[in-house]
Scaffold this motif. Sequence first.
Motif, PDB file in Angstrom:
ATOM      1  N   ASN A  95     -10.347 -43.010 -45.352  1.00  0.00           N
ATOM      2  CA  ASN A  95      -9.311 -42.139 -44.807  1.00  0.00           C
ATOM      3  C   ASN A  95      -7.983 -42.329 -45.536  1.00  0.00           C
ATOM      4  O   ASN A  95      -6.940 -41.885 -45.056  1.00  0.00           O
ATOM      5  CB  ASN A  95      -9.125 -42.403 -43.302  1.00  0.00           C
ATOM      6  CG  ASN A  95      -8.452 -41.242 -42.594  1.00  0.00           C
ATOM      7  OD1 ASN A  95      -8.716 -40.077 -42.890  1.00  0.00           O
ATOM      8  ND2 ASN A  95      -7.563 -41.541 -41.646  1.00  0.00           N
ATOM      9  N   LEU A 134     -10.393 -41.435 -39.351  1.00  0.00           N
ATOM     10  CA  LEU A 134     -10.068 -40.019 -39.552  1.00  0.00           C
ATOM     11  C   LEU A 134      -8.675 -39.737 -39.024  1.00  0.00           C
ATOM     12  O   LEU A 134      -8.064 -40.543 -38.338  1.00  0.00           O
ATOM     13  CB  LEU A 134     -11.084 -39.112 -38.850  1.00  0.00           C
ATOM     14  CG  LEU A 134     -10.950 -38.908 -37.320  1.00  0.00           C
ATOM     15  CD1 LEU A 134     -11.729 -37.687 -36.872  1.00  0.00           C
ATOM     16  CD2 LEU A 134     -11.357 -40.130 -36.531  1.00  0.00           C
ATOM     17  N   ILE A 189      -9.867 -31.201 -45.061  1.00  0.00           N
ATOM     18  CA  ILE A 189     -11.262 -31.547 -45.359  1.00  0.00           C
ATOM     19  C   ILE A 189     -11.400 -33.063 -45.466  1.00  0.00           C
ATOM     20  O   ILE A 189     -12.365 -33.653 -44.954  1.00  0.00           O
ATOM     21  CB  ILE A 189     -11.719 -30.882 -46.667  1.00  0.00           C
ATOM     22  CG1 ILE A 189     -11.624 -29.357 -46.570  1.00  0.00           C
ATOM     23  CG2 ILE A 189     -13.149 -31.309 -47.005  1.00  0.00           C
ATOM     24  CD1 ILE A 189     -12.414 -28.750 -45.450  1.00  0.00           C
ATOM     25  N   GLN A 219     -10.223 -34.619 -41.817  1.00  0.00           N
ATOM     26  CA  GLN A 219     -10.984 -33.985 -40.746  1.00  0.00           C
ATOM     27  C   GLN A 219     -10.118 -33.447 -39.600  1.00  0.00           C
ATOM     28  O   GLN A 219     -10.494 -32.494 -38.934  1.00  0.00           O
ATOM     29  CB  GLN A 219     -12.060 -34.927 -40.200  1.00  0.00           C
ATOM     30  CG  GLN A 219     -12.996 -35.454 -41.291  1.00  0.00           C
ATOM     31  CD  GLN A 219     -13.938 -36.499 -40.791  1.00  0.00           C
ATOM     32  OE1 GLN A 219     -14.851 -36.215 -40.029  1.00  0.00           O
ATOM     33  NE2 GLN A 219     -13.710 -37.743 -41.223  1.00  0.00           N
ATOM     34  N   SER A 251     -18.068 -29.716 -30.257  1.00  0.00           N
ATOM     35  CA  SER A 251     -17.608 -29.004 -31.446  1.00  0.00           C
ATOM     36  C   SER A 251     -17.546 -27.542 -31.057  1.00  0.00           C
ATOM     37  O   SER A 251     -18.492 -27.006 -30.462  1.00  0.00           O
ATOM     38  CB  SER A 251     -18.582 -29.213 -32.605  1.00  0.00           C
ATOM     39  OG  SER A 251     -18.196 -28.461 -33.737  1.00  0.00           O
ATOM     40  N   SER A 276     -15.222 -38.597 -35.586  1.00  0.00           N
ATOM     41  CA  SER A 276     -15.772 -38.201 -36.874  1.00  0.00           C
ATOM     42  C   SER A 276     -17.295 -38.281 -36.843  1.00  0.00           C
ATOM     43  O   SER A 276     -17.878 -39.362 -36.687  1.00  0.00           O
ATOM     44  CB  SER A 276     -15.246 -39.106 -37.990  1.00  0.00           C
ATOM     45  OG  SER A 276     -15.972 -38.868 -39.187  1.00  0.00           O
ATOM     46  N   HIS A 321     -21.766 -30.721 -44.884  1.00  0.00           N
ATOM     47  CA  HIS A 321     -20.477 -30.023 -44.933  1.00  0.00           C
ATOM     48  C   HIS A 321     -20.465 -29.105 -46.150  1.00  0.00           C
ATOM     49  O   HIS A 321     -20.689 -29.555 -47.277  1.00  0.00           O
ATOM     50  CB  HIS A 321     -19.337 -31.033 -45.011  1.00  0.00           C
ATOM     51  CG  HIS A 321     -17.998 -30.444 -44.731  1.00  0.00           C
ATOM     52  ND1 HIS A 321     -17.353 -29.598 -45.621  1.00  0.00           N
ATOM     53  CD2 HIS A 321     -17.189 -30.543 -43.651  1.00  0.00           C
ATOM     54  CE1 HIS A 321     -16.195 -29.243 -45.103  1.00  0.00           C
ATOM     55  NE2 HIS A 321     -16.069 -29.783 -43.904  1.00  0.00           N
ATOM     56  N   ALA A 328     -23.118 -34.982 -41.647  1.00  0.00           N
ATOM     57  CA  ALA A 328     -22.515 -35.281 -40.355  1.00  0.00           C
ATOM     58  C   ALA A 328     -23.521 -34.992 -39.246  1.00  0.00           C
ATOM     59  O   ALA A 328     -24.368 -34.100 -39.370  1.00  0.00           O
ATOM     60  CB  ALA A 328     -21.260 -34.437 -40.140  1.00  0.00           C
ATOM     61  N   TRP A 357      -8.374 -28.900 -36.865  1.00  0.00           N
ATOM     62  CA  TRP A 357      -9.521 -29.777 -37.067  1.00  0.00           C
ATOM     63  C   TRP A 357     -10.707 -29.009 -37.622  1.00  0.00           C
ATOM     64  O   TRP A 357     -10.819 -27.811 -37.506  1.00  0.00           O
ATOM     65  CB  TRP A 357      -9.893 -30.527 -35.800  1.00  0.00           C
ATOM     66  CG  TRP A 357     -10.321 -29.707 -34.618  1.00  0.00           C
ATOM     67  CD1 TRP A 357     -11.580 -29.269 -34.318  1.00  0.00           C
ATOM     68  CD2 TRP A 357      -9.482 -29.261 -33.536  1.00  0.00           C
ATOM     69  NE1 TRP A 357     -11.579 -28.584 -33.131  1.00  0.00           N
ATOM     70  CE2 TRP A 357     -10.308 -28.563 -32.629  1.00  0.00           C
ATOM     71  CE3 TRP A 357      -8.115 -29.402 -33.245  1.00  0.00           C
ATOM     72  CZ2 TRP A 357      -9.811 -28.001 -31.453  1.00  0.00           C
ATOM     73  CZ3 TRP A 357      -7.630 -28.832 -32.082  1.00  0.00           C
ATOM     74  CH2 TRP A 357      -8.463 -28.150 -31.201  1.00  0.00           C
ATOM     75  N   ASP A 358     -11.597 -29.796 -38.226  1.00  0.00           N
ATOM     76  CA  ASP A 358     -12.765 -29.267 -38.917  1.00  0.00           C
ATOM     77  C   ASP A 358     -13.975 -29.425 -38.005  1.00  0.00           C
ATOM     78  O   ASP A 358     -14.486 -30.530 -37.819  1.00  0.00           O
ATOM     79  CB  ASP A 358     -12.964 -30.039 -40.230  1.00  0.00           C
ATOM     80  CG  ASP A 358     -13.997 -29.405 -41.144  1.00  0.00           C
ATOM     81  OD1 ASP A 358     -14.895 -28.710 -40.637  1.00  0.00           O
ATOM     82  OD2 ASP A 358     -13.921 -29.631 -42.370  1.00  0.00           O
ATOM     83  N   SER A 414     -17.226 -31.333 -38.968  1.00  0.00           N
ATOM     84  CA  SER A 414     -17.311 -32.786 -39.141  1.00  0.00           C
ATOM     85  C   SER A 414     -16.744 -33.584 -37.978  1.00  0.00           C
ATOM     86  O   SER A 414     -16.833 -34.817 -37.997  1.00  0.00           O
ATOM     87  CB  SER A 414     -16.592 -33.213 -40.433  1.00  0.00           C
ATOM     88  OG  SER A 414     -15.223 -32.862 -40.396  1.00  0.00           O
ATOM     89  N   VAL A 415     -16.184 -32.939 -36.960  1.00  0.00           N
ATOM     90  CA  VAL A 415     -15.659 -33.689 -35.815  1.00  0.00           C
ATOM     91  C   VAL A 415     -16.079 -33.037 -34.500  1.00  0.00           C
ATOM     92  O   VAL A 415     -16.380 -31.839 -34.437  1.00  0.00           O
ATOM     93  CB  VAL A 415     -14.119 -33.811 -35.817  1.00  0.00           C
ATOM     94  CG1 VAL A 415     -13.604 -34.480 -37.078  1.00  0.00           C
ATOM     95  CG2 VAL A 415     -13.437 -32.467 -35.604  1.00  0.00           C
TER      96      VAL A 415
END
Length: 309
Positions: free
Chosen positions: A17, A34, A59, A62, A122, A152, A216, A223, A272-273, A276-277
């Motif tokens: 990170n 993260l 990216i 995250q 998510s 994460s 990803h 992930a 946030w992504d 991946s989270v």
Amino acid sequence: MSANPFFFARPPVATSNRPVASAHFNIRPITGALGAEITGINVATAGAPAIADLRAALIRHQVVVIRGQALDPAALEQVTLRLGSFGHDPYIRPMPGFSNVLRLLKEADERHPDVFAEAWHSDWSFLDTPPAFTLLYGHDVPDWGGDTMFASQIRAFEALSPAMVRLLEPLKGIHSARRAYAPAARSLMADRLPNMDIVVSESAMATQLHPIIRTHPESGARALYVSPSYTIGIDGFIEQEAQALLGYLFQISVDPRFTCRVRWEQGSLTIWDNRSVMHLPIGDYHGARREMYRTTVAGTEPVLEPCPD
């Protein structure tokens, strides 16, 4: 191995990170797993190179928290479009006049302490193409409380044994919106979330299959892709088998080592992504008002790519 009952083996961590410097803003990681806080940028007026750096930071970390922004719903829509096209947001009516902005509101005088979406998830993983990113802007936030936690799923995947990875690679999770948005939830939503404009529907009973491990599409990282909110089973497994395996995955996916916590300030924009989270809003501000504006950026169908030879 230590006899200490609290000892646990630490898996090797393949990613870092640590921030990559940008000429357009300052960046400070939140935890070793993260998250990053970003200052020194106005996302509404930033040039294309700054937005490109911001996307790269998103990216990598995250989750990014951008402090000191002044965004109304129209400005938030414009910022969203700089990251991609709008995502589809089902089961909640958008704000009048802003078809891609959701208003997440809890008034101070509400009877119940419940908050919207207070479970690990998510966003909209029950869709065939769930959103890539979510943007959430703090328009009116409590003086304390109302934080959001993130976990994460890249770090969680890294913690799995090779044998577990081999077991999971061919499996698909069954995702559904039924627990939150099916007609059976109508009275509960109306009573406990009176200021959220939620639309329940029979369509929430539908199911969607997604790989339990996903790749990803931009970073190539693998992930986990399951959540207690929306993953109701595993394709081909009987319920007892599925719940036993999912229970373990739900546990490791939110291991404290793989999390960060974002404290809200008025004018903070968190992005946030979802690839991946997972995230969890914390409902510890009963008796205070909280109003947020939310948009999503369209994503692609989750897939698991073969590992390179």
